[in-house]
Scaffold this motif. Structure first.
Motif, PDB file in Angstrom:
ATOM      1  N   GLY B 101       0.352   1.381  19.510  1.00  0.00           N
ATOM      2  CA  GLY B 101       0.819   0.071  19.940  1.00  0.00           C
ATOM      3  C   GLY B 101       1.140  -0.816  18.743  1.00  0.00           C
ATOM      4  O   GLY B 101       1.379  -0.328  17.636  1.00  0.00           O
ATOM      5  N   GLY B 102       1.093  -2.116  18.968  1.00  0.00           N
ATOM      6  CA  GLY B 102       1.489  -3.093  17.962  1.00  0.00           C
ATOM      7  C   GLY B 102       0.687  -3.019  16.676  1.00  0.00           C
ATOM      8  O   GLY B 102       1.259  -3.077  15.585  1.00  0.00           O
ATOM      9  N   SER B 103      -0.647  -2.844  16.778  1.00  0.00           N
ATOM     10  CA  SER B 103      -1.449  -2.904  15.554  1.00  0.00           C
ATOM     11  C   SER B 103      -1.218  -1.675  14.682  1.00  0.00           C
ATOM     12  O   SER B 103      -1.231  -1.772  13.456  1.00  0.00           O
ATOM     13  N   VAL B 104      -1.001  -0.509  15.305  1.00  0.00           N
ATOM     14  CA  VAL B 104      -0.720   0.706  14.530  1.00  0.00           C
ATOM     15  C   VAL B 104       0.584   0.525  13.757  1.00  0.00           C
ATOM     16  O   VAL B 104       0.662   0.811  12.557  1.00  0.00           O
ATOM     17  N   LEU B 105       1.585  -0.001  14.447  1.00  0.00           N
ATOM     18  CA  LEU B 105       2.882  -0.166  13.791  1.00  0.00           C
ATOM     19  C   LEU B 105       2.792  -1.198  12.659  1.00  0.00           C
ATOM     20  O   LEU B 105       3.333  -0.996  11.574  1.00  0.00           O
ATOM     21  N   ASP B 106       2.079  -2.301  12.915  1.00  0.00           N
ATOM     22  CA  ASP B 106       1.920  -3.319  11.870  1.00  0.00           C
ATOM     23  C   ASP B 106       1.207  -2.741  10.649  1.00  0.00           C
ATOM     24  O   ASP B 106       1.576  -3.025   9.508  1.00  0.00           O
ATOM     25  N   THR B 107       0.177  -1.934  10.895  1.00  0.00           N
ATOM     26  CA  THR B 107      -0.561  -1.325   9.785  1.00  0.00           C
ATOM     27  C   THR B 107       0.353  -0.395   8.996  1.00  0.00           C
ATOM     28  O   THR B 107       0.346  -0.410   7.756  1.00  0.00           O
ATOM     29  N   ALA B 108       1.142   0.398   9.708  1.00  0.00           N
ATOM     30  CA  ALA B 108       2.064   1.309   9.029  1.00  0.00           C
ATOM     31  C   ALA B 108       3.105   0.529   8.217  1.00  0.00           C
ATOM     32  O   ALA B 108       3.450   0.909   7.105  1.00  0.00           O
ATOM     33  N   LYS B 109       3.567  -0.600   8.772  1.00  0.00           N
ATOM     34  CA  LYS B 109       4.528  -1.439   8.039  1.00  0.00           C
ATOM     35  C   LYS B 109       3.884  -1.961   6.754  1.00  0.00           C
ATOM     36  O   LYS B 109       4.511  -1.969   5.685  1.00  0.00           O
ATOM     37  N   GLY B 110       2.634  -2.393   6.855  1.00  0.00           N
ATOM     38  CA  GLY B 110       1.921  -2.900   5.676  1.00  0.00           C
ATOM     39  C   GLY B 110       1.779  -1.811   4.620  1.00  0.00           C
ATOM     40  O   GLY B 110       2.049  -2.031   3.431  1.00  0.00           O
ATOM     41  N   ALA B 111       1.363  -0.614   5.063  1.00  0.00           N
ATOM     42  CA  ALA B 111       1.202   0.500   4.123  1.00  0.00           C
ATOM     43  C   ALA B 111       2.542   0.846   3.487  1.00  0.00           C
ATOM     44  O   ALA B 111       2.617   1.150   2.290  1.00  0.00           O
ATOM     45  N   ASN B 112       3.587   0.743   4.270  1.00  0.00           N
ATOM     46  CA  ASN B 112       4.923   1.052   3.758  1.00  0.00           C
ATOM     47  C   ASN B 112       5.315   0.091   2.631  1.00  0.00           C
ATOM     48  O   ASN B 112       5.916   0.494   1.633  1.00  0.00           O
ATOM     49  N   ILE B 113       4.953  -1.178   2.778  1.00  0.00           N
ATOM     50  CA  ILE B 113       5.238  -2.145   1.709  1.00  0.00           C
ATOM     51  C   ILE B 113       4.519  -1.716   0.432  1.00  0.00           C
ATOM     52  O   ILE B 113       5.096  -1.674  -0.655  1.00  0.00           O
ATOM     53  N   MET B 114       3.224  -1.353   0.575  1.00  0.00           N
ATOM     54  CA  MET B 114       2.436  -0.996  -0.611  1.00  0.00           C
ATOM     55  C   MET B 114       2.991   0.237  -1.320  1.00  0.00           C
ATOM     56  O   MET B 114       3.113   0.256  -2.542  1.00  0.00           O
ATOM     57  N   VAL B 115       3.346   1.281  -0.533  1.00  0.00           N
ATOM     58  CA  VAL B 115       3.801   2.513  -1.195  1.00  0.00           C
ATOM     59  C   VAL B 115       5.242   2.384  -1.697  1.00  0.00           C
ATOM     60  O   VAL B 115       5.599   2.968  -2.706  1.00  0.00           O
ATOM     61  N   SER B 116       6.057   1.592  -1.016  1.00  0.00           N
ATOM     62  CA  SER B 116       7.461   1.474  -1.443  1.00  0.00           C
ATOM     63  C   SER B 116       7.586   0.569  -2.655  1.00  0.00           C
ATOM     64  O   SER B 116       8.360   0.830  -3.566  1.00  0.00           O
ATOM     65  N   GLU B 117       6.817  -0.531  -2.662  1.00  0.00           N
ATOM     66  CA  GLU B 117       6.882  -1.460  -3.785  1.00  0.00           C
ATOM     67  C   GLU B 117       5.940  -1.033  -4.905  1.00  0.00           C
ATOM     68  O   GLU B 117       5.853  -1.720  -5.939  1.00  0.00           O
ATOM     69  N   GLU B 118       5.213   0.061  -4.690  1.00  0.00           N
ATOM     70  CA  GLU B 118       4.227   0.562  -5.648  1.00  0.00           C
ATOM     71  C   GLU B 118       3.323  -0.553  -6.157  1.00  0.00           C
ATOM     72  O   GLU B 118       3.215  -0.815  -7.355  1.00  0.00           O
ATOM     73  N   THR B 119       2.672  -1.212  -5.195  1.00  0.00           N
ATOM     74  CA  THR B 119       1.819  -2.344  -5.545  1.00  0.00           C
ATOM     75  C   THR B 119       0.438  -2.181  -4.926  1.00  0.00           C
ATOM     76  O   THR B 119       0.277  -1.447  -3.953  1.00  0.00           O
ATOM     77  N   ASP B 120      -0.559  -2.851  -5.496  1.00  0.00           N
ATOM     78  CA  ASP B 120      -1.870  -2.896  -4.873  1.00  0.00           C
ATOM     79  C   ASP B 120      -2.114  -4.265  -4.255  1.00  0.00           C
ATOM     80  O   ASP B 120      -3.112  -4.487  -3.596  1.00  0.00           O
ATOM     81  N   ASP B 121      -1.188  -5.176  -4.509  1.00  0.00           N
ATOM     82  CA  ASP B 121      -1.349  -6.533  -4.003  1.00  0.00           C
ATOM     83  C   ASP B 121      -0.392  -6.767  -2.838  1.00  0.00           C
ATOM     84  O   ASP B 121       0.705  -7.292  -3.014  1.00  0.00           O
ATOM     85  N   LEU B 122      -0.843  -6.363  -1.648  1.00  0.00           N
ATOM     86  CA  LEU B 122       0.009  -6.477  -0.460  1.00  0.00           C
ATOM     87  C   LEU B 122       0.398  -7.927  -0.197  1.00  0.00           C
ATOM     88  O   LEU B 122       1.539  -8.233   0.132  1.00  0.00           O
ATOM     89  N   MET B 123      -0.583  -8.840  -0.352  1.00  0.00           N
ATOM     90  CA  MET B 123      -0.377 -10.229   0.054  1.00  0.00           C
ATOM     91  C   MET B 123       0.724 -10.925  -0.767  1.00  0.00           C
ATOM     92  O   MET B 123       1.261 -11.941  -0.358  1.00  0.00           O
ATOM     93  N   ALA B 124       1.050 -10.348  -1.921  1.00  0.00           N
ATOM     94  CA  ALA B 124       2.131 -10.938  -2.720  1.00  0.00           C
ATOM     95  C   ALA B 124       3.466 -10.823  -1.985  1.00  0.00           C
ATOM     96  O   ALA B 124       4.432 -11.506  -2.327  1.00  0.00           O
TER      97      ALA B 124
END
Ligand SMILES: [Fe+2]
Lengths: 179, 416
Positions: B101-124
């Motif tokens: 559902g929504g939370s799984v997709l949101d989590t995957a989107k968040g992880a995607n930001i971290m791995v694509s931008e190669e960052t450890d600071d998601l909140m940036a």
């Protein structure tokens, strides 16, 4: 085909007038928020709910006129100027361009319609933006004649006559003398 | 009558693949986005229902799965995002498949930001417009027919340290493809089918009746309403109706396209607040509050509500009902749907806030909590695009009626 038909003419003179019009409106509105926070209970309640020293700005992108207001004390507010680069702002609400600002400030587009058309960029905590929008609505109801205010806000409230008449005069005077 | 605003924006660029055998297409879809080692992100409920097995079996051995992360919490949190990003890197994955559902997709989107931008600071990267380029391929496979989050460009991730829900908004967060396969919703329990179906209905109805409507979102909304009206109750009675299940999944996606472009109004506004204060599931809040939103706004948008009688009850009823009674009929129909869902689920689908219970069987919304819900609703921006304004007194009045399950008293609605 002549150039004028292909490209829209840019007239610096008219855009200068628009900037001036918006500058005056925004300046007066900023001062009126300060005044309304002294006079109106509801505006005071909204300021009480905001964090200490909370600073917000309303203006036009890019580099158009702005006003900045800061919460002072428990439930009052201070107009602190027009330059948004001078200090950090917690919440910034900006019209995307001059024309969008004009549509709102000449009452051809009310705030809800402007939001629906995505005219504004809000940068900051949305919960605080809700408070600020309510403050702006109340201030507009004080500043504008009923006929115009009805176009600006979603629902024109039924206030007791005293609140409207007495407070309106007080807000106008305070805005003008900046107290 | 179609309303054509003087200005609007509409964007929908998610490839949708819908059918009874979509899962078999996953290898081809991955190939098209040049991915060979996907990571599957899901939650315990989905994995426990055996849906991941259904999926991996359908995919066959054409794809090497880089890893399966199946413990996304119900509220997508930054810890879960970090954990999944780390697993993705360790297993050298090159795409994400979010199943849930929504939370799984949101989590995957968040992880995607971290791995694509190669960052450890998601909140940036929170807020609007901070992402500047394409992310890794992301495929969404919804397992409820409701949230429509497979079409949205938003991810909301909870930062426990700061006690804040951080929004991430960018077109780059849209999934590359949304796969709607009837097998994924076939085993959804009745009460959840009911609540999520009513959530999708609310997305469509609010998109059609609130201030940011436009002809493109209207087309999505009307089709969604027709599909839900036709299939929700039959599916409730016959849960293994595959065509009905697929129709509901498609309806939820259509409703998602409608509301991610035309936004929502007071039903979501009060619903978000009720969910935040009392923990009532989102779909349940929507089902209960939808008729109240329509009633409250009727003096503003009754003509739009009236038009929805056509997709909701068909041409015969629409023609038979006098013009000035159509909006009332729509509201009555929504209440009848709630009553039917209540009957079919033997009371598990509540008709009013008073009938909602938490896990321990205690009242989820005690009457004394209504003022807290009002306070939370005032800080939720969904109200901006509602046709009519609400002050404390209005919120309180709507909530009291929704709590008791009584229709609004139209004479108490302020018209300004
Ligand atoms: Fe929803």
């Amino acid at each position: 085909m002549r150039m004028e038909l292909v490209y829209r003419e840019i007239s610096p003179g008219r855009s200068y007038l628009k900037r001036a019009y918006l500058s005056i409106n925004l300046w007066f509105m900023g001062r009126a928020i300060q005044a309304a926070a002294r006079v109106d209970d509801q505006v005071r309640r909204e300021f009480r709910s905001l964090p200490d020293k909370f600073t917000f700005a309303l203006g036009i992108m890019p580099e158009g006129p702005h006003f900045i207001v800061q919460k002072s004390g428990v439930d009052s507010a201070r107009y602190i100027g027009r330059c948004i680069d001078a200090q950090p702002v917690d919440l910034k609400m900006e019209f995307k361009h001059l024309e969008a600002g004009m549509l709102t400030f000449t009452f051809r587009e009310n705030t809800p319609v402007a939001t629906a058309r995505d005219r504004l960029v809000v940068d900051g905590e949305v919960a605080y933006a809700c408070s600020v929008v309510r403050i702006l609505d109340i201030v507009q109801i004080y500043l504008l004649p009923k006929l115009v205010a009805r176009l600006a806000v979603k629902r024109y409230p039924r206030w007791p006559l005293g609140r409207k008449l007495i407070n309106r005069t007080r807000i106008y005077w305070r805005s003008l003398i900046g107290y | 009558m179609l309303h054509v605003p003087g200005y609007y924006e509409y964007c929908c660029r998610v490839k949708v693949v819908a059918g009874h055998d979509v899962l078999e297409r996953i290898p081809a879809i991955l190939e098209r986005v040049h991915a060979t080692r996907p990571m599957i992100v899901t939650d315990r409920g989905v994995a426990g229902a055996g849906l991941i097995d259904v999926m991996t079996e359908a995919m066959g051995d054409q794809v090497t799965i880089g890893g399966i992360e199946d413990d996304v919490p119900p509220d997508s949190s930054i810890e879960a995002v970090r954990r999944i990003a780390e697993a993705y890197r360790n297993n050298r994955c090159d795409a994400l498949i979010a199943v849930g559902g929504g939370s799984v997709l949101d989590t995957a989107k968040g992880a995607n930001i971290m791995v694509s931008e190669e960052t450890d600071d998601l909140m940036a990267f929170s807020g609007v417009g901070t992402l500047k380029r394409r992310l890794k391929p992301l495929i969404a496979i919804p397992t409820t027919a409701g949230t429509g989050s497979e079409t949205t460009l938003v991810a909301v991730i909870k930062d426990h340290e700061r006690h804040q829900k951080m929004p991430f908004i960018s077109y780059f967060l849209l999934p590359d493809a949304a796969l709607l396969d009837s097998r994924m919703t076939l085993t959804l329990p009745p009460a959840i089918t009911a609540a999520t179906g009513m959530d999708a209905l609310t997305h469509a109805v609010e998109a059609y009746t609130c201030l940011a409507k436009n002809p493109l979102s209207d087309a999505n909304a009307v089709s969604a309403i027709e599909l839900i009206a036709k299939h929700l109750l039959p599916v409730m009675k016959q849960p293994e109706d595959r065509d009905g299940r697929l129709a509901l999944a498609v309806a939820a996606t259509l409703a998602g396209m409608a509301f991610s472009n035309a936004m929502v109004g007071m039903v979501h506004n009060i619903g978000h607040a009720t969910g935040a204060v009392c923990g009532v599931p989102h779909g349940t809040c929507m089902a209960i509050l939808l008729p109240y939103g329509l009633e409250y706004n009727q003096h503003r948008n009754g003509h739009l509500t009236a038009e929805l009688l056509l997709p909701l009850e068909g041409a015969d009823t629409y023609a038979r009902t006098p013009r000035n009674q159509r909006a009332q009929r729509v509201i009555a129909r929504v209440r009848e749907m709630n009553q039917s869902l209540h009957d079919i689920t033997q009371g598990q689908h509540p008709r009013c806030l008073r009938e909602t219970y938490d896990r321990d069987g205690n009242a989820a919304v005690p009457f004394e909590r209504l003022p807290d819900i009002v306070a939370a609703a005032k800080n939720d921006p969904a109200v901006f695009l509602n046709p009519e304004d609400l002050d404390d007194e209005d919120y309180r009045m709507v909530l009291e009626h929704a709590w008791a399950g009584t229709p609004l008293d139209c004479t108490r609605i302020k018209r300004g």
